[in-house]
Design a protein around this motif. Structure first.
Motif, PDB file in Angstrom:
ATOM      1  N   PHE A  72      21.026 -63.708  71.379  1.00 16.07           N
ATOM      2  CA  PHE A  72      20.623 -64.106  70.029  1.00 16.07           C
ATOM      3  C   PHE A  72      19.302 -63.426  69.669  1.00 16.07           C
ATOM      4  O   PHE A  72      18.468 -63.151  70.528  1.00 16.07           O
ATOM      5  CB  PHE A  72      20.396 -65.625  69.949  1.00 16.07           C
ATOM      6  N   GLU A  78      25.652 -71.895  68.778  1.00 19.23           N
ATOM      7  CA  GLU A  78      24.338 -71.632  68.205  1.00 19.23           C
ATOM      8  C   GLU A  78      23.470 -72.867  68.256  1.00 19.23           C
ATOM      9  O   GLU A  78      23.970 -73.992  68.124  1.00 19.23           O
ATOM     10  CB  GLU A  78      24.456 -71.242  66.727  1.00 19.23           C
ATOM     11  N   TYR A  88      16.286 -64.493  66.854  1.00 16.69           N
ATOM     12  CA  TYR A  88      15.773 -65.440  65.877  1.00 16.69           C
ATOM     13  C   TYR A  88      14.527 -64.863  65.229  1.00 16.69           C
ATOM     14  O   TYR A  88      13.791 -64.092  65.860  1.00 16.69           O
ATOM     15  CB  TYR A  88      15.389 -66.767  66.537  1.00 16.69           C
ATOM     16  N   LYS A 120      23.907 -62.798  66.487  1.00 15.87           N
ATOM     17  CA  LYS A 120      24.289 -63.244  67.819  1.00 15.87           C
ATOM     18  C   LYS A 120      25.383 -62.325  68.363  1.00 15.87           C
ATOM     19  O   LYS A 120      26.135 -61.702  67.595  1.00 15.87           O
ATOM     20  CB  LYS A 120      24.799 -64.679  67.770  1.00 15.87           C
ATOM     21  N   LEU A 151      18.258 -68.101  62.756  1.00 19.88           N
ATOM     22  CA  LEU A 151      19.106 -67.179  63.493  1.00 19.88           C
ATOM     23  C   LEU A 151      19.390 -65.935  62.651  1.00 19.88           C
ATOM     24  O   LEU A 151      19.849 -66.023  61.517  1.00 19.88           O
ATOM     25  CB  LEU A 151      20.422 -67.854  63.864  1.00 19.88           C
ATOM     26  N   GLN A 182      22.577 -78.324  68.981  1.00 24.57           N
ATOM     27  CA  GLN A 182      23.744 -77.469  69.163  1.00 24.57           C
ATOM     28  C   GLN A 182      24.978 -78.334  69.220  1.00 24.57           C
ATOM     29  O   GLN A 182      25.078 -79.216  70.082  1.00 24.57           O
ATOM     30  CB  GLN A 182      23.620 -76.642  70.443  1.00 24.57           C
TER      31      GLN A 182
END
Lengths: 114, 112
Positions: A34, B100, A36, A49, A46, B94
């Protein structure tokens, strides 16, 4: 245990220039990856990903990242930086354990010059 | 998607005073919940995580504790704050079917 390294603590680029933020991870298998972004005094948002499949992933705000298994890297790129991109960027790894814990890099602070 | 609420947004407390930070989640059920601390100029350190009501795991020994009294409520506490507890505290969630973590806006804690 997994670890994430962001070797650049601070990067300065001019508006309109291209950007690449580096991220390397250490883990026995391919984790979930990921990126961020954090604006000052804010939570994390975010950007993108990677779970599997195409190694070049597209995210929000014009960002993309490429997963390179051979280099254990997941670098973030943007072809033309905008002043609003100034923020701190964090790479994170999910080792897909039962509690789904993220391990974060120490972050890269991006400054954009006019 | 999920929405994470945290309050207060900022807090200034004297050393030795108690602490209670609250996090609530909307948009999901039975999530994993997390407390992170971010010290100035540093990355995020996972403090606690919870996989269900009353289930708390601590990642680092410290002066803080966490509780999960309801499915979508996560509380960070301390009986006596230390100077070293200053920092930016982030709650994350999550969902069970999600890959995520969603983050709240954070609480800036200054201990004087």
């Amino acid at each position: 245990a997994q670890s994430v390294t962001q070797p650049d603590i601070h990067i300065t680029v001019s508006e309109g220039a291209s950007l690449e933020l580096r991220c390397n991870y250490s883990y026995g298998a391919t984790p979930y990856l990921f990126w961020y972004v954090q604006s000052p005094g804010q939570g994390l948002q975010l950007l993108l990903k990677y779970f599997s499949g195409d190694t070049l992933v597209q995210g929000i705000k014009g960002f993309e990242a490429e997963f390179k298994r051979s280099q254990s890297s997941f670098n973030l790129r943007k072809p033309s930086v905008h002043w609003s991109d100034a923020a701190e960027y964090f790479c994170a790894v999910d080792a897909i354990g039962s509690a789904r814990q993220l391990t974060f890099g120490s972050g890269t602070q991006l400054t954009v010059l006019p | 998607s999920q929405t994470i609420h945290q309050w207060p947004a900022t807090l200034v407390q004297p050393v030795g005073s108690p602490l209670s930070l609250e996090c609530t989640v909307e948009g999901t059920s039975n999530p994993n919940l997390y407390w992170y601390r971010q010290a100035a100029g540093r990355g995020l350190q996972l403090l606690f995580y919870s996989v269900g009501i009353g289930q708390i795991s601590s990642e680092v020994p410290q002066n803080l504790s966490a509780s999960r009294p309801q499915d979508r409520q996560f509380i960070l506490s301390s009986k006596k704050l230390l100077l070293s507890d200053s920092g930016f505290y982030l709650c994350a969630s999550q969902g069970r079917a999600s890959n995520e973590q969603f983050f709240g806006p954070g609480t800036r804690l200054t201990v004087l």
